[in-house]
Write a protein that holds these residues in place. Structure first.
Motif, PDB file in Angstrom:
ATOM      1  N   LYS A   1      -8.756  20.316  23.875  1.00 31.48           N
ATOM      2  CA  LYS A   1      -8.344  19.355  25.032  1.00 31.48           C
ATOM      3  C   LYS A   1      -6.980  19.391  25.674  1.00 31.48           C
ATOM      4  O   LYS A   1      -6.838  18.927  26.556  1.00 31.48           O
ATOM      5  N   ASP A   2      -6.036  19.917  24.747  1.00 37.03           N
ATOM      6  CA  ASP A   2      -4.629  20.184  25.060  1.00 37.03           C
ATOM      7  C   ASP A   2      -4.518  20.996  26.346  1.00 37.03           C
ATOM      8  O   ASP A   2      -3.409  21.156  27.193  1.00 37.03           O
ATOM      9  N   LEU A   3      -5.763  22.143  26.482  1.00 38.49           N
ATOM     10  CA  LEU A   3      -5.509  22.908  27.308  1.00 38.49           C
ATOM     11  C   LEU A   3      -6.302  22.953  28.624  1.00 38.49           C
ATOM     12  O   LEU A   3      -6.614  23.548  29.408  1.00 38.49           O
ATOM     13  N   LEU A   4      -7.047  21.620  28.927  1.00 36.99           N
ATOM     14  CA  LEU A   4      -7.746  21.559  29.683  1.00 36.99           C
ATOM     15  C   LEU A   4      -7.385  21.035  30.936  1.00 36.99           C
ATOM     16  O   LEU A   4      -8.097  20.732  31.951  1.00 36.99           O
ATOM     17  N   SER A   5      -6.163  20.703  31.137  1.00 40.77           N
ATOM     18  CA  SER A   5      -5.327  20.404  32.533  1.00 40.77           C
ATOM     19  C   SER A   5      -5.513  21.289  33.410  1.00 40.77           C
ATOM     20  O   SER A   5      -4.972  22.353  33.066  1.00 40.77           O
ATOM     21  N   PRO A   6      -5.935  21.116  34.622  1.00 36.51           N
ATOM     22  CA  PRO A   6      -5.831  22.188  35.707  1.00 36.51           C
ATOM     23  C   PRO A   6      -4.368  22.563  35.857  1.00 36.51           C
ATOM     24  O   PRO A   6      -3.663  21.885  36.037  1.00 36.51           O
ATOM     25  N   LYS A   7      -4.487  23.964  35.961  1.00 38.86           N
ATOM     26  CA  LYS A   7      -2.818  24.376  36.394  1.00 38.86           C
ATOM     27  C   LYS A   7      -2.794  24.503  38.094  1.00 38.86           C
ATOM     28  O   LYS A   7      -1.713  23.845  38.598  1.00 38.86           O
ATOM     29  N   HIS A   8      -3.636  25.166  38.709  1.00 37.32           N
ATOM     30  CA  HIS A   8      -3.334  25.571  40.064  1.00 37.32           C
ATOM     31  C   HIS A   8      -3.448  24.361  40.925  1.00 37.32           C
ATOM     32  O   HIS A   8      -3.028  23.889  41.675  1.00 37.32           O
ATOM     33  N   LEU A   9      -4.681  23.696  40.842  1.00 34.72           N
ATOM     34  CA  LEU A   9      -5.355  22.540  41.384  1.00 34.72           C
ATOM     35  C   LEU A   9      -4.261  21.351  41.233  1.00 34.72           C
ATOM     36  O   LEU A   9      -4.106  20.767  42.296  1.00 34.72           O
ATOM     37  N   LEU A  10      -3.518  21.132  40.022  1.00 32.22           N
ATOM     38  CA  LEU A  10      -2.518  20.107  39.968  1.00 32.22           C
ATOM     39  C   LEU A  10      -1.364  20.471  40.630  1.00 32.22           C
ATOM     40  O   LEU A  10      -0.908  19.331  41.247  1.00 32.22           O
TER      41      LEU A  10
ATOM     42  N   PRO B   1     -19.330  24.741  36.016  1.00 32.41           N
ATOM     43  CA  PRO B   1     -19.918  25.733  34.958  1.00 32.41           C
ATOM     44  C   PRO B   1     -20.795  24.886  33.958  1.00 32.41           C
ATOM     45  O   PRO B   1     -21.555  25.291  33.362  1.00 32.41           O
ATOM     46  N   PHE B   2     -20.283  23.528  33.444  1.00 35.58           N
ATOM     47  CA  PHE B   2     -20.802  22.947  32.179  1.00 35.58           C
ATOM     48  C   PHE B   2     -22.408  22.210  32.577  1.00 35.58           C
ATOM     49  O   PHE B   2     -22.909  21.905  31.797  1.00 35.58           O
ATOM     50  N   ASP B   3     -22.480  22.098  33.864  1.00 41.00           N
ATOM     51  CA  ASP B   3     -23.784  21.576  34.207  1.00 41.00           C
ATOM     52  C   ASP B   3     -25.035  22.998  33.741  1.00 41.00           C
ATOM     53  O   ASP B   3     -26.032  22.364  33.562  1.00 41.00           O
ATOM     54  N   TYR B   4     -24.501  23.968  33.398  1.00 46.35           N
ATOM     55  CA  TYR B   4     -25.543  25.298  32.937  1.00 46.35           C
ATOM     56  C   TYR B   4     -25.582  25.292  31.506  1.00 46.35           C
ATOM     57  O   TYR B   4     -26.322  25.902  30.947  1.00 46.35           O
ATOM     58  N   VAL B   5     -24.840  24.408  30.637  1.00 47.42           N
ATOM     59  CA  VAL B   5     -24.924  24.485  29.230  1.00 47.42           C
ATOM     60  C   VAL B   5     -26.376  24.084  28.840  1.00 47.42           C
ATOM     61  O   VAL B   5     -26.876  23.056  29.036  1.00 47.42           O
ATOM     62  N   ARG B   6     -26.875  25.022  27.944  1.00 46.85           N
ATOM     63  CA  ARG B   6     -28.296  24.514  27.315  1.00 46.85           C
ATOM     64  C   ARG B   6     -28.394  23.178  26.402  1.00 46.85           C
ATOM     65  O   ARG B   6     -26.988  23.111  25.794  1.00 46.85           O
ATOM     66  N   ARG B   7     -29.305  22.520  26.893  1.00 44.00           N
ATOM     67  CA  ARG B   7     -29.215  21.330  25.874  1.00 44.00           C
ATOM     68  C   ARG B   7     -28.987  21.482  24.299  1.00 44.00           C
ATOM     69  O   ARG B   7     -28.222  20.734  23.752  1.00 44.00           O
TER      70      ARG B   7
ATOM     71  N   GLU C   1      -6.172  31.107  30.150  1.00 48.78           N
ATOM     72  CA  GLU C   1      -5.838  31.560  31.557  1.00 48.78           C
ATOM     73  C   GLU C   1      -5.735  30.872  32.826  1.00 48.78           C
ATOM     74  O   GLU C   1      -4.895  30.699  33.664  1.00 48.78           O
ATOM     75  N   CYS C   2      -7.050  30.332  32.919  1.00 41.24           N
ATOM     76  CA  CYS C   2      -6.992  29.242  34.413  1.00 41.24           C
ATOM     77  C   CYS C   2      -8.186  28.365  34.048  1.00 41.24           C
ATOM     78  O   CYS C   2      -9.281  28.488  34.490  1.00 41.24           O
ATOM     79  N   PRO C   3      -7.722  27.128  33.489  1.00 41.38           N
ATOM     80  CA  PRO C   3      -8.724  26.078  33.330  1.00 41.38           C
ATOM     81  C   PRO C   3      -9.231  25.301  34.568  1.00 41.38           C
ATOM     82  O   PRO C   3     -10.341  25.038  34.278  1.00 41.38           O
ATOM     83  N   ASP C   4      -8.700  25.774  35.617  1.00 37.57           N
ATOM     84  CA  ASP C   4      -9.244  25.514  36.962  1.00 37.57           C
ATOM     85  C   ASP C   4     -10.712  25.886  37.403  1.00 37.57           C
ATOM     86  O   ASP C   4     -11.486  25.320  37.913  1.00 37.57           O
ATOM     87  N   LEU C   5     -10.849  27.123  36.613  1.00 36.61           N
ATOM     88  CA  LEU C   5     -12.324  27.454  36.753  1.00 36.61           C
ATOM     89  C   LEU C   5     -13.317  26.673  36.224  1.00 36.61           C
ATOM     90  O   LEU C   5     -14.475  26.766  36.704  1.00 36.61           O
ATOM     91  N   LEU C   6     -13.094  25.790  35.433  1.00 37.45           N
ATOM     92  CA  LEU C   6     -14.142  24.878  35.115  1.00 37.45           C
ATOM     93  C   LEU C   6     -14.682  23.791  36.010  1.00 37.45           C
ATOM     94  O   LEU C   6     -15.354  23.097  35.893  1.00 37.45           O
TER      95      LEU C   6
END
Length: 82
Positions: free
Chosen positions: A68-77, A48-54, A33-38
């Protein structure tokens, strides 16, 4: 737990990452829905990924590799292209 996360300034995706059990279904929905949130930083300047447990790094890496094909920002881009 969720109220506490919002009070300390965590974004929703960061709250998902911080949990003891990885919630791939919810993160998959957010990415679709919104990859920009990452890329959104919380009050501390963390994404967000700074909080992933080791111990979850490997499974999250595989999860992202599979999407990986879904990870391009939509709104920021879109805003940079205008």
């Amino acid at each position: 737990e969720e109220v506490h996360q919002l009070k300390i300034g965590l974004t929703r995706p960061a709250g998902i990452m911080q949990r003891s059990a990885a919630n791939f279904e919810l993160m998959d929905l957010l990415i679709r829905e919104c990859p920009d949130l990452l890329l959104v930083e919380d009050k501390r300047g963390h994404k967000p990924f700074d909080y992933v447990r080791r111990e979850h790094w490997g499974v999250w890496n595989r999860f992202l590799e599979d999407r990986k094909d879904l990870l391009s920002p939509k709104h920021l881009l879109a805003s940079k292209l205008q």
